[in-house]
Design an enzyme around this catalytic site. Structure first.
Site, PDB file in Angstrom:
ATOM      1  N   ASP A  90       0.830  -1.207   0.008  1.00 19.29           N
ATOM      2  CA  ASP A  90       0.125   0.002   0.042  1.00 19.29           C
ATOM      3  C   ASP A  90       1.081   1.279   0.197  1.00 19.29           C
ATOM      4  O   ASP A  90       1.623   1.393   0.969  1.00 19.29           O
ATOM      5  CB  ASP A  90      -0.790   0.093   1.246  1.00 19.29           C
ATOM      6  CG  ASP A  90      -1.860   1.193   1.500  1.00 19.29           C
ATOM      7  OD1 ASP A  90      -1.968   1.610   0.343  1.00 19.29           O
ATOM      8  OD2 ASP A  90      -2.451   1.451   2.611  1.00 19.29           O
ATOM      9  N   ASP A 322      -3.374   7.421  -6.382  1.00 17.78           N
ATOM     10  CA  ASP A 322      -3.701   6.503  -5.421  1.00 17.78           C
ATOM     11  C   ASP A 322      -4.159   4.993  -5.887  1.00 17.78           C
ATOM     12  O   ASP A 322      -5.283   4.691  -6.396  1.00 17.78           O
ATOM     13  CB  ASP A 322      -5.197   6.745  -4.847  1.00 17.78           C
ATOM     14  CG  ASP A 322      -5.767   6.138  -3.693  1.00 17.78           C
ATOM     15  OD1 ASP A 322      -5.105   5.228  -3.423  1.00 17.78           O
ATOM     16  OD2 ASP A 322      -6.760   6.659  -3.029  1.00 17.78           O
TER      17      ASP A 322
END
Ligand SMILES: *[C@@H]1O[C@H](CO)[C@@H](O)[C@H](O)[C@H]1NC(C)=O
Ligand SMILES: *[C@@H]1O[C@H](CO)[C@@H](O)[C@H](O)[C@H]1NC(C)=O
Ligand SMILES: *[C@@H]1O[C@H](CO)[C@@H](O)[C@H](O)[C@H]1NC(C)=O
Ligand SMILES: *[C@@H]1O[C@H](CO)[C@@H](O)[C@H](O)[C@H]1NC(C)=O
Ligand SMILES: *[C@@H]1O[C@H](CO)[C@@H](O)[C@H](O)[C@H]1NC(C)=O
Ligand SMILES: *[C@@H]1O[C@H](CO)[C@@H](O)[C@H](O)[C@H]1NC(C)=O
Ligand SMILES: *[C@@H]1O[C@H](CO)[C@@H](O)[C@H](O)[C@H]1NC(C)=O
Ligand SMILES: *[C@@H]1O[C@H](CO)[C@@H](O)[C@H](O)[C@H]1NC(C)=O
Length: 570
Positions: A90, A322
């Site tokens: 992430d 993102d």
């Protein structure tokens, strides 16, 4: 012929091999499997965002957009003897954490713990991604002085637990000296390996009343141990339809993009909240346009301002890169203009813009050369408009561009898959280039990134800028397709453009706790690892990273030497 080929083989093996053995490339390649879903539990590689329409019992029609989250998972083994767990890579968070074996949310623990006050609906299957039992590892050490670990995500899941250290194996790396958390309470079935800025570590931004502090997270430990030279990594998501993508820590692979690699600054959209350095990957998007190749349609007047290139906006908007989000989100005004240009109709019934599209698996509506073009300051990333389509019926598609915030853009996988993105956390900059697809790993051209010198072979964007507009409506003059400065010279001095130290974008941005992103990875044998061998005992500060690449390389090359002459005979 054969002789020539063998010569080439010898050139490769006889000349390159010794160099590979003696050099110590400072990159760490990681391959991952992409999965899409509403949550990691239901995510699958073949899933795509989908719109579901169904009738409720009271007759109301419900519309639900599913599979809006992307996950990239890697398999880790932790401890002695080692235990296997899967975690999601992430870029939007910064800590590594895994689920502890005593987590009361695990179905298995519930059965053995009758006085749990949890509802059966809250329980999760912990088997699928694995748990870590600290008492089964003789090398685990708890960090007695660390605060309690706590993190929560936009999908409502949370994790809390303790901090500690243990040996970690990831692909062919052995890592020691990395702090991670073991969650003894979490309703997320999978752990996370956050690789973002250390400023976003939970020890730094958590709610704990202790003094906030940062520690060396995964990319920092790779650097501290000498496995890489700089706090950098390159993300290559590959085509939307491909199952695998990769992250290259410490380097850039020039074979995976076309044209120039440009650098732009990471901007600090949170400075208004007292955050002194950027902690998330926001950049300034300087314009959006649509380009269509209409030259095939007897359109011979090749002048610059023909209908084939339409500028939608030249307002500078903060854009978040993102990787945990599947779709792309734009301000409503921009969305309306795009819809207008491409002839999309707003459907009040479903609440999205729709276009007619082909009646087959591949949702297409536009000429394959029709691109939504993003300008980052004098260079463009082309993204195929067809890649944004989401099938809703046999012959209609919705446009997967959604409104979210009036002053912010979120660039998810639909954009990112068209870009090669180099994250330089040391110099607060991003390298961007048009991704190249169908590249053979054997053709990789990996270059090491050495700290302060920045990204090699990258050039500063022609209009490198760290300012942005706080008002979407401010200006839409200009043309992103011409090389001239936009519009008249005065429009580039728009009073709504603000310096990076003075703006808060919206109150929604002031929360630091992660809202949506998570990225996942699973291991696969990466051929490019053959180019990476390293000094196994480079250790300082109590941390070390070792790898088995050398062995892998030998296995490959031995197979190659023996098999190749046989293959060439046919
Ligand atoms: C663990 O404890 C040490 C010493 O108290 C501290 O310096 C370090 O940053 C801690 N690690 C984490 C992840 O909290
Ligand atoms: C996880 O737990 C939190 C806190 O109890 C709760 O609000 C949330 O709905 C739960 N999420 C899931 C996906 O179970
Ligand atoms: C988890 O660990 C913390 C810190 O050691 C402890 O206070 C808490 O009671 C533990 N929770 C569970 C469910 O074991
Ligand atoms: C545009 O169309 C022309 C004519 O069909 C073709 O030669 C050219 O390669 C196309 N350009 C792009 C970028 O698709
Ligand atoms: C491409 O050409 C067609 C007709 O030739 C026209 O209707 C369409 O608007 C053009 N597209 C763009 C983006 O200019
Ligand atoms: C984007 O597409 C246009 C038109 O097809 C092309 O001329 C341009 O080179 C492309 N840009 C990049 C970065 O590939
Ligand atoms: C980075 O450092 C390596 C040796 O550590 C060197 O071979 C390489 O040329 C350097 N690259 C750049 C771009 O400075
Ligand atoms: C990594 O650790 C494993 C298990 O501890 C060990 O078998 C292996 O040899 C180590 N690899 C390297 C390159 O040190």
């Amino acid at each position: 012929m054969i002789y020539n080929k063998l010569n080439t083989v010898c050139l490769l093996l006889c000349v390159l091999l010794p160099q590979l053995v003696h050099s110590s490339p400072k990159v760490v390649p990681l391959s991952f499997t992409k999965k899409y879903g509403n949550s990691i539990q239901d995510a699958q590689s073949h899933f795509k965002p989908r719109l579901r329409l169904f009738k409720r019992q009271d007759g109301y029609e419900l519309v639900e957009l599913t599979n809006q989250q992307s996950f990239y998972s890697v398999d880790l083994s932790i401890g002695t003897p080692s235990q296997e767990v899967t975690v999601l890579v992430d870029t939007g968070s910064s800590d590594l954490w895994v689920t502890g074996s005593n987590n009361p949310y695990c179905i298995d623990n519930f059965n053995s713990n009758s006085n749990s006050n949890l509802d059966t609906d809250d329980l999760i299957d912990c088997e699928q991604y694995g748990v870590f039992d600290i008492s089964d590892s003789k090398s685990f050490t708890k960090n007695q002085s660390a605060p309690v670990f706590f993190i929560s995500y936009g999908d409502t899941t949370f994790a809390s637990g303790i901090w500690g250290q243990d040996v970690l194996h990831l692909e062919d790396l052995n890592i020691t000296g990395l702090s991670f958390a073991v969650a003894n309470r979490t309703n997320s079935s999978v752990g996370v390996m956050g690789i973002g800025f250390s400023g976003l570590e939970m020890t730094n931004v958590g709610t704990d009343s202790n003094k906030p502090y940062t520690y060396d997270n995964f990319p920092m430990v790779l650097k501290r141990s000498g496995a890489i030279n700089s706090l950098t990594y390159s993300l290559y998501l590959n085509k939307l339809t491909e199952e695998h993508g990769s992250i290259l820590f410490g380097g850039v692979d020039h074979s995976k993009y076309t044209g120039n690699l440009y650098t732009i600054p990471i901007i600090n959209t949170l400075s208004g909240s007292g955050i002194s350095n950027p902690i998330q990957f926001d950049v300034t998007l300087q314009g959006i346009g649509i380009s269509t190749n209409n030259s095939s349609k007897n359109d011979n007047n090749n002048n610059d301002d023909d209908d084939d290139q339409i500028t939608i906006t030249t307002t500078k908007i903060p854009a978040l890169l993102d990787s945990g989000t599947t779709l792309t989100y734009l301000p409503q005004e921009i969305l309306e203009q795009i819809a207008d240009q491409i002839g999309a109709q707003y459907s009040a019934r479903i609440g999205y813009y729709i276009v007619p599209c082909d009646d087959d698996e591949q949702s297409t509506s536009f000429d394959s050369s029709t691109n939504l073009v993003f300008d980052f300051g004098g260079f463009h990333i082309n993204t195929s408009l067809n890649d944004y389509l989401i099938k809703i019926s046999r012959t209609s598609c919705m446009i997967g561009l959604l409104p979210y915030d009036s002053n912010k853009v979120i660039l998810g996988d639909t954009f990112l898959s068209h870009a090669y993105v180099v994250y330089d956390l040391e110099n607060y900059q991003i390298g961007l280039a048009q991704a190249k697809f169908d590249v053979d790993d054997d053709d990789s051209q990996i270059e090491i990134i050495n700290g302060t010198s920045g990204i090699p072979s990258a050039t500063k964007a022609p209009r490198y800028s760290s300012t942005w507009s706080s008002n979407m409506r401010s200006t839409s003059l200009g043309n992103i397709f011409t090389n001239l400065p936009y519009g008249n010279p005065m429009s580039s001095l728009n009073s709504n453009d603000v310096a990076l130290t003075t703006t808060t974008i919206t109150s929604g941005d002031t929360t630091i706790v992660r809202t949506s992103s998570r990225l996942t990875t699973t291991t696969s044998t990466s051929r490019s690892s053959a180019t990476s061998t390293r000094n196994a005992n480079n250790s300082s500060n109590g941390s070390s990273v070792m790898n088995n690449n050398l062995r892998t390389y030998f296995i490959y090359s031995i197979l190659f030497i023996f098999l190749l002459p046989t293959l060439l005979m046919f």
